[in-house]
Scaffold this motif. Structure first.
Motif, PDB file in Angstrom:
ATOM      1  N   THR A 125       0.822  -1.222   0.000  1.00 50.20           N
ATOM      2  CA  THR A 125       0.000   0.000   0.000  1.00 50.20           C
ATOM      3  C   THR A 125       0.856   1.274   0.000  1.00 50.20           C
ATOM      4  N   LEU A 126       0.540   2.164  -0.927  1.00 46.05           N
ATOM      5  CA  LEU A 126       1.206   3.470  -0.998  1.00 46.05           C
ATOM      6  C   LEU A 126       0.424   4.466  -0.151  1.00 46.05           C
ATOM      7  N   PHE A 127       1.119   5.229   0.671  1.00 48.57           N
ATOM      8  CA  PHE A 127       0.495   6.299   1.456  1.00 48.57           C
ATOM      9  C   PHE A 127       0.902   7.630   0.828  1.00 48.57           C
TER      10      PHE A 127
ATOM     11  N   ASN B 216      -4.887  17.456  -5.592  1.00 45.84           N
ATOM     12  CA  ASN B 216      -4.365  17.138  -6.932  1.00 45.84           C
ATOM     13  C   ASN B 216      -3.883  15.690  -7.029  1.00 45.84           C
ATOM     14  N   ILE B 217      -3.348  15.164  -5.920  1.00 45.63           N
ATOM     15  CA  ILE B 217      -2.847  13.780  -5.969  1.00 45.63           C
ATOM     16  C   ILE B 217      -4.034  12.819  -6.078  1.00 45.63           C
ATOM     17  N   ARG B 218      -5.092  13.120  -5.327  1.00 41.58           N
ATOM     18  CA  ARG B 218      -6.300  12.272  -5.427  1.00 41.58           C
ATOM     19  C   ARG B 218      -6.788  12.210  -6.871  1.00 41.58           C
ATOM     20  N   LEU B 219      -6.837  13.396  -7.505  1.00 41.71           N
ATOM     21  CA  LEU B 219      -7.348  13.445  -8.880  1.00 41.71           C
ATOM     22  C   LEU B 219      -6.376  12.772  -9.844  1.00 41.71           C
ATOM     23  N   ALA B 220      -5.085  13.054  -9.668  1.00 39.40           N
ATOM     24  CA  ALA B 220      -4.091  12.508 -10.609  1.00 39.40           C
ATOM     25  C   ALA B 220      -3.958  10.993 -10.482  1.00 39.40           C
ATOM     26  N   THR B 221      -4.216  10.474  -9.275  1.00 42.13           N
ATOM     27  CA  THR B 221      -4.074   9.023  -9.099  1.00 42.13           C
ATOM     28  C   THR B 221      -5.412   8.306  -9.214  1.00 42.13           C
ATOM     29  N   GLY B 222      -6.506   9.062  -9.253  1.00 45.70           N
ATOM     30  CA  GLY B 222      -7.825   8.426  -9.268  1.00 45.70           C
ATOM     31  C   GLY B 222      -8.585   8.580 -10.566  1.00 45.70           C
ATOM     32  N   PHE B 223      -8.275   9.617 -11.329  1.00 45.68           N
ATOM     33  CA  PHE B 223      -9.090   9.904 -12.517  1.00 45.68           C
ATOM     34  C   PHE B 223      -8.578   9.237 -13.799  1.00 45.68           C
TER      35      PHE B 223
ATOM     36  N   ASP C 172       3.190   0.122  10.710  1.00 46.03           N
ATOM     37  CA  ASP C 172       4.404   0.960  10.664  1.00 46.03           C
ATOM     38  C   ASP C 172       4.161   2.160   9.739  1.00 46.03           C
ATOM     39  N   ALA C 173       3.477   1.891   8.643  1.00 43.42           N
ATOM     40  CA  ALA C 173       3.230   2.951   7.649  1.00 43.42           C
ATOM     41  C   ALA C 173       2.307   4.033   8.221  1.00 43.42           C
ATOM     42  N   TYR C 174       1.278   3.631   8.972  1.00 43.15           N
ATOM     43  CA  TYR C 174       0.379   4.624   9.586  1.00 43.15           C
ATOM     44  C   TYR C 174       1.179   5.552  10.486  1.00 43.15           C
ATOM     45  N   LYS C 175       2.032   4.939  11.324  1.00 38.19           N
ATOM     46  CA  LYS C 175       2.815   5.744  12.281  1.00 38.19           C
ATOM     47  C   LYS C 175       3.766   6.694  11.543  1.00 38.19           C
ATOM     48  N   THR C 176       4.442   6.164  10.532  1.00 36.22           N
ATOM     49  CA  THR C 176       5.411   6.987   9.791  1.00 36.22           C
ATOM     50  C   THR C 176       4.695   8.146   9.097  1.00 36.22           C
TER      51      THR C 176
ATOM     52  N   SER D 225      -5.418  17.585   4.652  1.00 35.49           N
ATOM     53  CA  SER D 225      -6.775  17.407   4.114  1.00 35.49           C
ATOM     54  C   SER D 225      -6.992  15.993   3.601  1.00 35.49           C
ATOM     55  N   TYR D 226      -5.963  15.411   3.025  1.00 33.18           N
ATOM     56  CA  TYR D 226      -6.126  14.073   2.445  1.00 33.18           C
ATOM     57  C   TYR D 226      -4.925  13.183   2.736  1.00 33.18           C
ATOM     58  N   VAL D 227      -5.228  11.911   3.018  1.00 29.70           N
ATOM     59  CA  VAL D 227      -4.198  10.868   2.983  1.00 29.70           C
ATOM     60  C   VAL D 227      -4.795   9.760   2.128  1.00 29.70           C
ATOM     61  N   SER D 228      -4.180   9.480   0.983  1.00 32.23           N
ATOM     62  CA  SER D 228      -4.700   8.423   0.097  1.00 32.23           C
ATOM     63  C   SER D 228      -3.894   7.155   0.311  1.00 32.23           C
ATOM     64  N   LEU D 229      -4.588   6.043   0.333  1.00 27.47           N
ATOM     65  CA  LEU D 229      -3.946   4.731   0.417  1.00 27.47           C
ATOM     66  C   LEU D 229      -4.263   3.991  -0.871  1.00 27.47           C
ATOM     67  N   VAL D 230      -3.240   3.634  -1.619  1.00 31.85           N
ATOM     68  CA  VAL D 230      -3.466   2.978  -2.917  1.00 31.85           C
ATOM     69  C   VAL D 230      -2.709   1.651  -2.939  1.00 31.85           C
TER      70      VAL D 230
END
Ligand code: SF4
Length: 399
Positions: free
Chosen positions: A210-212, A219-226, A245-249, A263-268
């Motif tokens: 999973t990428l955080f 813009n990242i939400r749109l660029a990675t989602g659209f 570990d990733a959540y904490k980091t 405002s946003y944290v995307s998990l992909v």
């Protein structure tokens, strides 16, 4: 030697530039106030940062294994993963995936900056839009980022107004809200029309692949989602073993990057999918149909072997040290290369393999240690600088 002379000239000119000093003094004041407020509201962050230092120390020692694990997880999620040994490998993989004549929307990526990704894709005949507002301004100005998290930190609003007026051929004031609304208008359609979205990642959980991605602009939400294809370029130092570990980091990163909460944290973790029709898992629904992740080594495994310099790989890219550095305060990103201030010297020497540039930065650093006090993972930058100077003097770091 001429590179050193150019660097010195640029640094001195920056130090005499009143606008840089003004922009930086405002930014430093607000960074300190915001971060201190965020840490006061969530005091557990300081303890969590100690845990993150331990997570990173261990993860850096097993980057290759974590990259293999993450790649297997991504493939299992029906994405595609690649491990690039060099910058040239990464550029080739991405260029092959992209092809030419594509419209690309790109989120901010220091690793992309490190290997010259946008320029490479443009040379291949693609139309690439930086979508982070600061990066967009710099792309249009033809400038380079001057800070890790705020790339256009040195550009005053009046200059942005002039730039946007030139692009839109409209009368614009230097009202920041008006400028942001203009950028929104200029980029909105690009997200919908793009063939490909490109991002980096702040942290990657190896167990789930999973990428955080931390951001505020959307813009990242749109660029990675659209767009139908999402390509992510990730330095291998971003890998940590587990989702937890990733959540904490991630939390520690954003808090020291001056946000109580972004405002946003995307998990992909893979391409879009559905099981809504008879529970038959089908890929490519509303989000991307294809998901590609390129893990970049390019000297990181080698750097991890050095007992002192390996600390540079713990860096979360929160940018906190830059706001504490007395030299950065008057010169901005002119004190650095692709990465800035003291820690930038280690990256220039060990990753970019540019010893002249690394030496210039290393000998500009005052080794005052103010950066270490702010750093969430307590990277001892003065210690790394002294070690690097020693290596350069001994000739152990040569071009
Ligand atoms: S060296 Fe420390 S303070 Fe500076 S960007 Fe990296 S993690 Fe943040």
């Amino acid at each position: 030697m001429s590179a050193f002379r150019d660097y010195k000239k640029e640094l001195m000119a920056a130090a005499r530039n009143e606008r840089i000093r003004l922009a930086l003094s405002r930014a430093i004041k607000s960074y300190r106030a915001n971060t201190d407020k965020a840490l006061k509201k969530f005091p557990h962050t300081v303890k969590m940062a100690e845990e993150v230092r331990e997570i990173k120390e261990k993860a850096i020692g097993e980057m290759a294994k974590l990259a293999e694990q993450a790649s297997a997880a991504i493939e299992e999620n029906k994405g595609n993963a690649y491990i690039a040994q060099t910058a040239a490998d990464a550029l080739n993989i991405i260029a092959e995936l992209v092809g030419s004549n594509k419209l690309i929307v790109k989120g901010k990526s220091m690793t992309g900056e490190e290997i010259g990704l946008r320029q490479h894709l443009e040379e291949k005949g693609n139309d690439v839009y930086e979508t982070d507002l600061g990066e967009f301004i710099l792309q249009k100005l033809g400038g380079k980022p001057m800070h890790i998290t705020s790339p256009a930190i040195h550009v005053p609003r009046e200059d942005v107004a002039q730039l946007f007026a030139r692009i839109t051929e409209a009368e614009l004031t230097s009202d920041v809200e008006e400028l942001v609304a203009t950028a929104r208008k200029l980029l909105r359609d690009k997200f919908c029309q793009a063939d490909i979205g490109i991002s980096g990642a702040n942290v990657v959980a190896s167990d789930t692949g999973t990428l955080f991605l931390i951001e505020n602009e959307g813009n990242i939400r749109l660029a990675t989602g659209f767009p139908p294809v999402h390509i992510a370029l990730v330095g291998m130092e971003k890998l940590v073993p587990t989702l937890n570990d990733a959540y904490k980091t991630t939390e520690v990163t954003w808090r020291y990057a001056n946000y109580t909460v972004p405002s946003y944290v995307s998990l992909v973790s893979g391409p879009s999918k559905t099981g809504d029709i008879e529970k038959v898992t089908t890929y490519g629904v509303h989000g991307p149909k294809e998901f590609h992740v390129i893990f970049l080594d390019d000297g990181r495994t080698e750097l991890a072997k050095h007992p002192i310099l390996r600390q540079a790989l713990y860096c979360l890219r929160c940018g906190g040290c830059l706001y504490e550095c007395p030299t950065f305060a008057v010169t901005a990103g002119h004190f650095g290369d692709k990465y800035f201030a003291g820690i930038g010297a280690i990256w220039a020497a060990m990753i970019s393999q540019d010893v002249e540039k690394a030496a210039s930065i290393a000998y500009t650093c005052l080794t005052c240690g103010r950066c270490k006090v702010r750093c969430p993972v307590k990277i001892d930058v003065p210690e790394t600088i002294i070690e690097l100077r020693k290596l350069i003097a001994q000739g152990d770091k040569k071009d």
